[in-house]
Design a protein around this motif. Structure first.
Motif, short mmCIF file in Angstrom:
data_model
loop_
_atom_site.label_atom_id
_atom_site.label_comp_id
_atom_site.label_asym_id
_atom_site.label_seq_id
_atom_site.Cartn_x
_atom_site.Cartn_y
_atom_site.Cartn_z
N PHE A 1 -23.10 36.30 20.69
CA PHE A 1 -23.28 35.28 21.71
C PHE A 1 -21.93 34.80 22.23
CE2 PHE A 1 -23.72 30.88 23.10
CZ PHE A 1 -24.79 30.97 23.98
N TYR B 1 -18.00 31.13 26.38
CA TYR B 1 -18.04 29.69 26.62
C TYR B 1 -16.97 28.93 25.84
CZ TYR B 1 -22.54 29.95 29.03
OH TYR B 1 -23.54 30.22 29.90
N THR C 1 -20.16 37.52 24.31
CA THR C 1 -20.83 37.79 25.58
C THR C 1 -20.64 36.66 26.58
OG1 THR C 1 -22.49 39.14 24.46
CG2 THR C 1 -23.05 38.32 26.66
N THR C 2 -20.79 35.42 26.12
CA THR C 2 -20.76 34.28 27.05
C THR C 2 -19.35 33.79 27.35
OG1 THR C 2 -20.99 32.68 25.26
CG2 THR C 2 -23.03 33.49 26.29
N ALA D 1 -21.97 26.41 24.13
CA ALA D 1 -22.91 26.92 25.13
C ALA D 1 -22.63 26.38 26.52
CB ALA D 1 -24.34 26.59 24.70
N GLY D 2 -21.40 26.04 26.80
CA GLY D 2 -21.05 25.56 28.13
C GLY D 2 -20.71 24.09 28.13
#
Length: 80
Positions: free
Chosen positions: A67, A73, A70-71, A38-39
């Motif tokens: 997820f 990360y 899309t991201t 998540a980053g």
């Protein structure tokens, strides 16, 4: 929040229920879960835990895949 240092863990500053981790809810409730990239926080990878109802693992995989796609990360580690 950055992860604790090894000295903090050895000193007992983080008992189980206050240990800064994103996997506590899934492991304590026995719900299906997945941790996703998540980053980053100050260069350290951060994860996000998704949980679903029992026997809904297919939904978990769809959500996790969506997820990640899309991201974007997720990155390979850089070794010196």
């Amino acid at each position: 929040m950055l992860p604790p240092l090894q000295d903090e863990i050895r000193a007992g500053n983080h008992p189980c229920l206050t240990f800064p981790t994103n996997t506590l809810i899934g492991s304590q409730t026995w719900l299906p879960s997945i941790c996703l990239p998540a980053g980053f926080c100050q260069g350290i990878p951060v994860g996000l835990e998704l949980l679903v109802q029992p026997y809904r693992e297919a939904n978990l995989f769809r959500l996790g895949y969506g997820f990640e796609q899309t991201t974007k990360y997720r990155r390979p580690p850089v070794f010196d």
